[in-house]
Design a protein around this motif. Structure first.
Motif: not given
Length: 228
Positions: A79-80, A71-73, A91-92
């Motif tokens: 924007h992962l 869900t986070v991606v 990650a940014s």
């Protein structure tokens, strides 16, 4: 901006819920592993039942971790990429704190894979890898505290406190019940059990509980070779 903060994205809420439940289940797994290990013998239930409960809690932890990661991606806010879920510190978005969570996930995956191959690799290598679950717990805790946008909420702080009390209490009980020998290992365990709450409290006070934490957390992107 206020409307977005109140409504939010369903993926954002699912990611937060999945991560929180994964932390709770991981804490329960670690507590059970500490309390039932060594020379301590459960009185009311057998070791088979304890082992079965421990395994089921571990599997549930992985399930909610998968929900959290997916869900986070998929959430467009951060924007992962999928690679970030297995490669730490790439990650940014808050790379250090996300990287801690990725490292914890990698450790748990190593435990899961070696458990499936336990008969092939042998008991001693399996035990060595299985102990990595204890290292995954503080990584997951600091990941949640450093990355979570709801860290400043009283309910979330009480959750961290409950996790700490549970693990430290289980470790203290295990050390009291332990027999003679392995003085160095017991000393290291005692120092680690006491150090995690102190370091987390200082980190929360100086970091996430202070204004401007979101900007300061993003600065590590530059330090780790990420974007601007």
């Amino acid at each position: 901006m206020t409307t977005l903060a109140l409504t939010g994205s369903p993926l954002w809420y699912a990611g937060r819920v999945g991560g929180t439940l994964a932390l709770i289940l991981l804490t329960a797994t670690v507590v059970l592993g500490i309390a039932s290990g060594g020379r301590t013998e459960p009185r009311r239930i057998g070791r088979f039942e304890v082992g079965l409960l421990h395994r089921n809690l571990s599997l549930l932890t992985v399930v909610f971790l998968v929900v959290h990661v997916v869900t986070v991606v998929l959430d467009p806010f951060v924007h992962l990429s999928w690679a970030v879920s297995v490669v730490p510190f790439g990650a940014s978005y808050r790379p250090l704190w996300l990287g801690l969570g990725t490292a914890a996930l990698d450790l748990l995956l190593a435990v899961l894979v070696t458990s499936a191959l336990r008969r092939r690799i042998g008991l001693r290598p399996w035990k060595a890898v299985h102990r990595l679950a204890y290292a995954a717990w503080p990584l997951a805790l600091f990941h949640s505290a450093g990355t979570g946008t709801d860290t400043r909420l009283p309910l979330q702080l009480w959750l961290y406190a409950a996790c700490l009390v549970s693990v430290v209490g289980a470790m203290g009980w295990r050390l009291v019940k332990a027999g003679p020998g392995r003085v160095v290992g017991r000393l290291v365990a005692a120092v680690a059990a006491l150090a995690v709450p102190v370091v987390l409290a200082e980190f929360l006070a100086a970091g996430p509980l202070q204004p401007g934490w979101a900007q300061r957390a993003a600065v590590t992107t530059v330090l780790l070779g990420g974007g601007r």
